[in-house]
Write a protein that holds these residues in place. Structure first.
Motif, short mmCIF file in Angstrom:
data_model
loop_
_atom_site.label_atom_id
_atom_site.label_comp_id
_atom_site.label_asym_id
_atom_site.label_seq_id
_atom_site.Cartn_x
_atom_site.Cartn_y
_atom_site.Cartn_z
N TRP A 25 0.85 -1.18 0.00
CA TRP A 25 0.00 0.00 0.00
C TRP A 25 0.89 1.23 0.00
N GLN A 26 0.30 2.35 -0.40
CA GLN A 26 1.04 3.61 -0.42
C GLN A 26 1.17 4.14 1.00
N ALA A 27 2.39 4.42 1.39
CA ALA A 27 2.66 4.86 2.75
C ALA A 27 3.02 6.34 2.82
N GLY A 28 2.98 7.03 1.71
CA GLY A 28 3.32 8.44 1.69
C GLY A 28 3.87 8.83 0.34
N TRP A 29 4.64 9.90 0.36
CA TRP A 29 5.19 10.45 -0.88
C TRP A 29 6.70 10.58 -0.72
N ASP A 30 7.44 10.10 -1.70
CA ASP A 30 8.89 10.23 -1.71
C ASP A 30 9.23 11.53 -2.43
N GLU A 31 9.55 12.56 -1.65
CA GLU A 31 9.84 13.89 -2.21
C GLU A 31 11.04 13.86 -3.14
N GLN A 32 12.05 13.10 -2.78
CA GLN A 32 13.28 13.05 -3.56
C GLN A 32 13.03 12.47 -4.96
N CYS A 33 12.24 11.40 -5.03
CA CYS A 33 11.96 10.76 -6.32
C CYS A 33 10.73 11.33 -7.01
N GLY A 34 9.91 12.06 -6.25
CA GLY A 34 8.70 12.63 -6.82
C GLY A 34 7.65 11.59 -7.19
N ARG A 35 7.52 10.57 -6.34
CA ARG A 35 6.53 9.53 -6.61
C ARG A 35 6.07 8.90 -5.28
N SER A 40 5.59 -2.86 1.79
CA SER A 40 5.25 -4.22 1.39
C SER A 40 5.56 -5.16 2.53
N ARG A 41 4.66 -6.09 2.78
CA ARG A 41 4.86 -7.09 3.82
C ARG A 41 4.36 -8.44 3.31
N PRO A 42 4.98 -9.54 3.77
CA PRO A 42 4.51 -10.87 3.36
C PRO A 42 3.16 -11.19 4.00
N VAL A 43 2.38 -12.04 3.34
CA VAL A 43 1.06 -12.39 3.87
C VAL A 43 1.17 -13.14 5.19
N SER A 44 2.32 -13.73 5.48
CA SER A 44 2.51 -14.42 6.76
C SER A 44 2.47 -13.44 7.93
N GLY A 45 2.63 -12.14 7.67
CA GLY A 45 2.59 -11.13 8.72
C GLY A 45 1.30 -10.33 8.71
N VAL A 46 0.18 -11.01 8.54
CA VAL A 46 -1.09 -10.32 8.37
C VAL A 46 -1.45 -9.45 9.59
N GLU A 47 -1.06 -9.86 10.80
CA GLU A 47 -1.35 -9.05 11.99
C GLU A 47 -0.60 -7.73 11.93
N GLU A 48 0.67 -7.78 11.52
CA GLU A 48 1.46 -6.56 11.37
C GLU A 48 0.86 -5.67 10.28
N VAL A 49 0.44 -6.28 9.19
CA VAL A 49 -0.18 -5.53 8.09
C VAL A 49 -1.41 -4.80 8.61
N ALA A 50 -2.24 -5.49 9.36
CA ALA A 50 -3.45 -4.87 9.90
C ALA A 50 -3.11 -3.66 10.77
N ARG A 51 -2.10 -3.79 11.63
CA ARG A 51 -1.71 -2.66 12.48
C ARG A 51 -1.17 -1.49 11.66
N LEU A 52 -0.32 -1.79 10.68
CA LEU A 52 0.27 -0.74 9.85
C LEU A 52 -0.79 -0.03 8.99
N VAL A 53 -1.70 -0.80 8.43
CA VAL A 53 -2.76 -0.19 7.61
C VAL A 53 -3.68 0.65 8.49
N ALA A 54 -4.02 0.17 9.67
CA ALA A 54 -4.85 0.95 10.59
C ALA A 54 -4.15 2.26 10.98
N ALA A 55 -2.85 2.20 11.22
CA ALA A 55 -2.10 3.42 11.56
C ALA A 55 -2.07 4.39 10.38
N ARG A 56 -1.89 3.89 9.17
CA ARG A 56 -1.89 4.76 7.98
C ARG A 56 -3.26 5.39 7.78
N CYS A 57 -4.31 4.60 8.01
CA CYS A 57 -5.67 5.12 7.88
C CYS A 57 -5.91 6.23 8.90
N ALA A 58 -5.48 6.02 10.13
CA ALA A 58 -5.63 7.05 11.17
C ALA A 58 -4.86 8.31 10.79
#
Length: 105
Positions: A25-35, A40-58
Motif C-alpha cells: 500500500w502507499q505509505a506516503g510520498w517520496d519527495e526526492q523521487c517525486g513519486r 510491502s509485507r509478506p502475507v505471513s505477517g497479516v497481523e502486522e499488516v493490519a496494524r500498519l494499515v490501521a495506523a496509515r488510515c488514522a
C-alpha cells in the motif's frame, strides 16, 4: 485474463493490494523521487499488516479532519444531525435494506 490481485479500498488514498504472497500500500510520498512510497509485507505477517494499515488510515484521517478524525469525538448533536444538502447540491439516496424473497423457498 486477470492478474490474480485482490485489493481493498480502506480510505481515501489508501488501497491495499495482495497477490497471495505480499500485501502492499502507499505509505506516503517520496519527495526526492517525486513519486509514491510503498510499504510491502509478506502475507505471513497479516497481523502486522493490519496494524500498519490501521495506523496509515488514522494518519490520513487526521490529515483530512484534524484532531476530530475519530468520529467518537464528535458531539452527540453532530452525529445525530448530519449536514443537510443545500439547494443545487447532489445527494445520494440512502441505502435500503435488501428485501427478503417472497413466496416459498
Amino acid at each position: 485474463m486477470g492478474h490474480e490481485l485482490a485489493l481493498v479500498s480502506v480510505w481515501v488514498g489508501l488501497v491495499v493490494w495482495c497477490n497471495g504472497d505480499r500485501f502492499w500500500w502507499q505509505a506516503g510520498w517520496d519527495e526526492q523521487c517525486g513519486r509514491p512510497a510503498y510499504v510491502s509485507r509478506p502475507v505471513s505477517g497479516v497481523e502486522e499488516v493490519a496494524r500498519l494499515v490501521a495506523a496509515r488510515c488514522a494518519e490520513l484521517r487526521r490529515v483530512r479532519f484534524g484532531e476530530r478524525a475519530d468520529p467518537r469525538q464528535a458531539q452527540p448533536e453532530e452525529r445525530a444531525n448530519p449536514p443537510r444538502v443545500q439547494a443545487g447540491e447532489w445527494a445520494a439516496a440512502p441505502m435500503q435494506e435488501p428485501k427478503s424473497p417472497q413466496g416459498p423457498v
